[in-house]
Scaffold this motif. Structure first.
Motif, PDB file in Angstrom:
ATOM      1  N   ASN A   1     -22.142 -66.628  14.895  1.00 12.20           N
ATOM      2  CA  ASN A   1     -23.180 -67.335  15.651  1.00 12.20           C
ATOM      3  C   ASN A   1     -24.571 -66.746  15.447  1.00 12.20           C
ATOM      4  N   ALA A   2     -24.660 -65.709  14.633  1.00 12.49           N
ATOM      5  CA  ALA A   2     -25.921 -64.974  14.481  1.00 12.49           C
ATOM      6  C   ALA A   2     -26.677 -65.338  13.218  1.00 12.49           C
ATOM      7  N   LYS A   3     -26.450 -66.537  12.708  1.00 11.33           N
ATOM      8  CA  LYS A   3     -27.075 -66.923  11.434  1.00 11.33           C
ATOM      9  C   LYS A   3     -28.601 -66.868  11.482  1.00 11.33           C
ATOM     10  N   SER A   4     -29.153 -67.217  12.632  1.00 11.78           N
ATOM     11  CA  SER A   4     -30.621 -67.232  12.742  1.00 11.78           C
ATOM     12  C   SER A   4     -31.160 -66.037  13.526  1.00 11.78           C
ATOM     13  N   TRP A   5     -30.297 -65.112  13.907  1.00  7.41           N
ATOM     14  CA  TRP A   5     -30.736 -63.955  14.679  1.00  7.41           C
ATOM     15  C   TRP A   5     -31.383 -62.915  13.768  1.00  7.41           C
TER      16      TRP A   5
ATOM     17  N   ASP B   1     -31.973 -56.870  14.910  1.00 12.02           N
ATOM     18  CA  ASP B   1     -32.018 -56.261  16.249  1.00 12.02           C
ATOM     19  C   ASP B   1     -31.203 -57.080  17.249  1.00 12.02           C
ATOM     20  N   GLU B   2     -31.343 -58.403  17.209  1.00 13.38           N
ATOM     21  CA  GLU B   2     -30.598 -59.265  18.130  1.00 13.38           C
ATOM     22  C   GLU B   2     -29.099 -59.149  17.904  1.00 13.38           C
ATOM     23  N   LEU B   3     -28.704 -59.100  16.645  1.00 14.96           N
ATOM     24  CA  LEU B   3     -27.284 -58.981  16.335  1.00 14.96           C
ATOM     25  C   LEU B   3     -26.727 -57.652  16.853  1.00 14.96           C
ATOM     26  N   ILE B   4     -27.442 -56.577  16.618  1.00 14.87           N
ATOM     27  CA  ILE B   4     -26.989 -55.258  17.072  1.00 14.87           C
ATOM     28  C   ILE B   4     -26.903 -55.210  18.592  1.00 14.87           C
ATOM     29  N   ARG B   5     -27.886 -55.779  19.282  1.00 18.02           N
ATOM     30  CA  ARG B   5     -27.884 -55.758  20.747  1.00 18.02           C
ATOM     31  C   ARG B   5     -26.727 -56.562  21.330  1.00 18.02           C
ATOM     32  N   ASN B   6     -26.244 -57.556  20.600  1.00 15.13           N
ATOM     33  CA  ASN B   6     -25.101 -58.335  21.068  1.00 15.13           C
ATOM     34  C   ASN B   6     -23.769 -57.676  20.724  1.00 15.13           C
ATOM     35  N   LEU B   7     -23.724 -56.956  19.627  1.00 16.72           N
ATOM     36  CA  LEU B   7     -22.475 -56.303  19.218  1.00 16.72           C
ATOM     37  C   LEU B   7     -22.216 -54.998  19.975  1.00 16.72           C
TER      38      LEU B   7
ATOM     39  N   SER C   1     -25.575 -37.430   6.729  1.00 20.13           N
ATOM     40  CA  SER C   1     -24.578 -37.577   5.661  1.00 20.13           C
ATOM     41  C   SER C   1     -24.033 -39.003   5.582  1.00 20.13           C
ATOM     42  N   ARG C   2     -24.436 -39.853   6.501  1.00 22.76           N
ATOM     43  CA  ARG C   2     -23.962 -41.228   6.497  1.00 22.76           C
ATOM     44  C   ARG C   2     -24.892 -42.110   5.662  1.00 22.76           C
ATOM     45  N   LYS C   3     -24.279 -42.827   4.745  1.00 17.91           N
ATOM     46  CA  LYS C   3     -25.065 -43.698   3.879  1.00 17.91           C
ATOM     47  C   LYS C   3     -25.184 -45.100   4.464  1.00 17.91           C
ATOM     48  N   TRP C   4     -24.090 -45.594   5.034  1.00 18.04           N
ATOM     49  CA  TRP C   4     -24.065 -46.969   5.524  1.00 18.04           C
ATOM     50  C   TRP C   4     -24.243 -46.995   7.044  1.00 18.04           C
ATOM     51  N   VAL C   5     -25.489 -47.016   7.496  1.00 18.51           N
ATOM     52  CA  VAL C   5     -25.780 -47.117   8.929  1.00 18.51           C
ATOM     53  C   VAL C   5     -26.563 -48.409   9.157  1.00 18.51           C
ATOM     54  N   PHE C   6     -25.945 -49.345   9.809  1.00 20.09           N
ATOM     55  CA  PHE C   6     -26.550 -50.656  10.081  1.00 20.09           C
ATOM     56  C   PHE C   6     -27.531 -50.484  11.234  1.00 20.09           C
ATOM     57  N   GLN C   7     -28.825 -50.412  10.895  1.00 21.03           N
ATOM     58  CA  GLN C   7     -29.807 -50.121  11.933  1.00 21.03           C
ATOM     59  C   GLN C   7     -31.202 -50.575  11.513  1.00 21.03           C
ATOM     60  N   THR C   8     -32.067 -50.611  12.528  1.00 17.86           N
ATOM     61  CA  THR C   8     -33.489 -50.858  12.315  1.00 17.86           C
ATOM     62  C   THR C   8     -34.249 -49.687  12.929  1.00 17.86           C
ATOM     63  N   LYS C   9     -35.539 -49.809  12.975  1.00 23.27           N
ATOM     64  CA  LYS C   9     -36.334 -48.763  13.638  1.00 23.27           C
ATOM     65  C   LYS C   9     -36.107 -48.766  15.145  1.00 23.27           C
ATOM     66  N   GLU C  10     -35.651 -49.909  15.678  1.00 19.26           N
ATOM     67  CA  GLU C  10     -35.480 -50.057  17.131  1.00 19.26           C
ATOM     68  C   GLU C  10     -34.041 -49.832  17.592  1.00 19.26           C
ATOM     69  N   THR C  11     -33.073 -50.307  16.841  1.00 20.69           N
ATOM     70  CA  THR C  11     -31.677 -50.272  17.291  1.00 20.69           C
ATOM     71  C   THR C  11     -30.749 -49.811  16.182  1.00 20.69           C
ATOM     72  N   LYS C  12     -29.554 -49.321  16.604  1.00 23.52           N
ATOM     73  CA  LYS C  12     -28.540 -48.883  15.643  1.00 23.52           C
ATOM     74  C   LYS C  12     -27.180 -49.388  16.109  1.00 23.52           C
ATOM     75  N   LEU C  13     -26.404 -49.925  15.170  1.00 18.30           N
ATOM     76  CA  LEU C  13     -25.076 -50.423  15.512  1.00 18.30           C
ATOM     77  C   LEU C  13     -24.134 -49.257  15.788  1.00 18.30           C
TER      78      LEU C  13
END
Length: 492
Positions: free
Chosen positions: A356-360, A363-369, A426-438
């Protein structure tokens, strides 16, 4: 009978600045103290079986100014505060709340019909009926729940863990582990399933056995509900969605544990209940069948019945599911893991959010997950869940990667990685922005749950529970959301 109504909340009726100042100046610490003092007296009287004193103290509590204020605060601060009943009214301003508390009275009280909606059952195609009272009816239920809760806690089965103060599902699993983990433990488990518990409780049984004002209880139970603009009467059941309904359901089912002790005085037959789900741990299959018939007769008196298709008798070596966990012995060692059903539910929930997050934005996706990940991981972190957490992290990476690919079908893998994944340490794959992190499931360390004392009473052993709550809150702040809402005020 057609009923015209709307679910659109009405605008505020009361804007009296004097009432607003009065509400905003309330000393809630003093209010909580006054309410808890009476509740403690009710619990003591209940323990001593002084039922006339219980009745008098409950009357004092339900007619006290402090309890009325606290009841209004409960219903205007819980999750349903923005959901209106059939009268479309919400109490959103301080003057609304103060006016409501001043008008809260049992004189000529008539409950309005409930607004009926249906919500999906987790992992099922069927739906659960949810009945929404008006704000005034919710406040009345909260008021009488304040008086009834001390009685319910004092008379409760010690091994009942659902809708109990300072108890939770993790307590039930910890006790089940104690009963099942030893090599000499009983190997047979009766998994109990009650058909529509809330919907089928006998009104006559409640009237004859629940120590509450009968006329008020009658209003709570007999008010009916409105669905598709039609009024429907209610002749059985306690409405799901009412504040007092969980207490009524618990009191209806209390007594099974004592009954089993009477039938099997020289035999270790263990009983564990969470709301309307229960386990009986028996030494033999034959005893489990006998227990099933005893509980069946117990429920019949209360208007309830077991679902024979779903009430199973299982050997511990084959395993069973309870409260989202799978209990099973592997070569004599008991392991508790997240159930397959629970794993499937969380993966579907994550997948739905990402779909449902196609247009999100990211940051919006991370805040919902994040709330979904945090809630599920915290619920299961006390059991053998490390491997499952890692698998769910892998699954979360896959669906977020597909999300990035769908958003940028003409971009390469390296470009997508650089846009949405930022290395951290040491983590390479961190799904994040400057504001939020999954969040990652595996970030939640496995920690054994400490079960509360079975015979402790929140009103009579208050210091023990408050010390325990403060200790748990330091370790796992999420646990407070699992406590009954109104007790969080009393515990202050």
């Amino acid at each position: 009978m057609k009923v015209q109504h709307s679910t659109t909340p009405k605008s505020e009726k009361c804007t009296d600045p004097k009432l607003a100042r009065q509400w905003n100046s309330i000393d809630w610490k003093a209010i909580k103290y006054q309410v808890n003092r009476l509740q403690t007296q009710i619990a003591k009287a209940t323990k001593d079986k002084k039922w006339n004193l219980v009745k008098r103290l409950t009357y004092l509590l339900t007619h006290s100014y402090s309890a009325k204020l606290l009841s209004v605060r409960i219903v205007t601060q819980n999750r349903g505060k923005r959901t209106a009943g059939v009268d479309r009214e919400l109490w959103t301003t301080a003057s609304d709340k103060m006016q409501a508390a001043l008008n809260l009275s049992d004189q000529h009280y008539r409950a309005k019909p409930l607004r009926r909606i249906y919500i999906p059952k987790p992992g099922k195609t069927s739906k659960r009926p949810l009945s929404i009272p008006t704000m005034r009816d919710r406040a009345m239920q909260a008021l009488y729940a304040l008086g009834l809760q001390p009685v319910a806690e004092t008379t409760a089965d010690p091994r009942s863990f659902g809708f109990r103060l300072f108890k939770c599902a993790q307590d039930a699993s910890a006790y089940a582990f104690l009963c099942l983990s030893k090599s000499t433990s009983n190997p047979w488990i009766l998994e109990g399933d009650i058909k529509g518990c809330f919907d089928n409780i006998s009104h006559s049984w409640l009237k004859n056995n629940i120590p509450i004002d009968k006329s008020i209880l009658f209003q709570f139970l007999k008010c009916g509900f409105i669905f598709d603009d039609k009024f429907h009467s209610t002749d059985i059941g306690a409405p799901q969605g009412g504040i007092i309904s969980p207490i009524l359901a618990n009191m209806t089912l209390d007594g099974i544990e004592k009954l089993l002790q009477e039938h099997f005085p020289k035999m270790k037959v263990y009983f564990i209940r969470y709301c309307d789900d229960f386990l009986v741990i028996a030494p033999s299959k034959e005893i489990a069948y006998k227990v099933r018939e005893i509980i069946r007769d117990f429920l019949t008196i209360r208007g309830l019945e077991l679902s024979l298709e779903k009430t199973l008798i299982t050997h511990i070596d084959d395993g069973f599911d309870f409260l989202g966990w799978n209990f099973r012995k592997y070569k004599g060692k008991l392991l508790i893991k997240p159930s397959e059903k629970s794993i499937k539910s969380i993966t579907e929930k994550l997948k739905t959010i990402v779909s449902n997050a196609k247009s999100w934005t990211q940051d919006e996706l991370i805040r919902n997950l994040n709330p979904i990940i945090r809630g599920w991981a915290n619920y299961h972190r006390h059991i053998v869940a490390k491997d499952i957490f890692q698998k769910l992290d892998s699954y979360t990476w896959k669906i977020t990667w597909r999300w990035g690919e769908r958003r940028h079908p003409n971009k390469g893998r390296k470009w997508i990685f650089n846009k949405y994944w930022i290395p951290e340490g040491s983590r390479k794959w961190v799904f994040q922005t400057k504001e939020t992190k999954l969040l990652k499931f595996s970030d939640f360390q496995i920690r054994r749950h400490s079960m509360s004392k079975l015979d402790a009473n929140p009103y009579l052993d208050r210091s023990y529970f408050l010390e325990r709550k403060n200790r748990i809150m330091k370790q796992t702040p999420w646990i407070q959301t699992r406590l009954p809402f109104f007790f969080s005020f009393q515990a202050a």
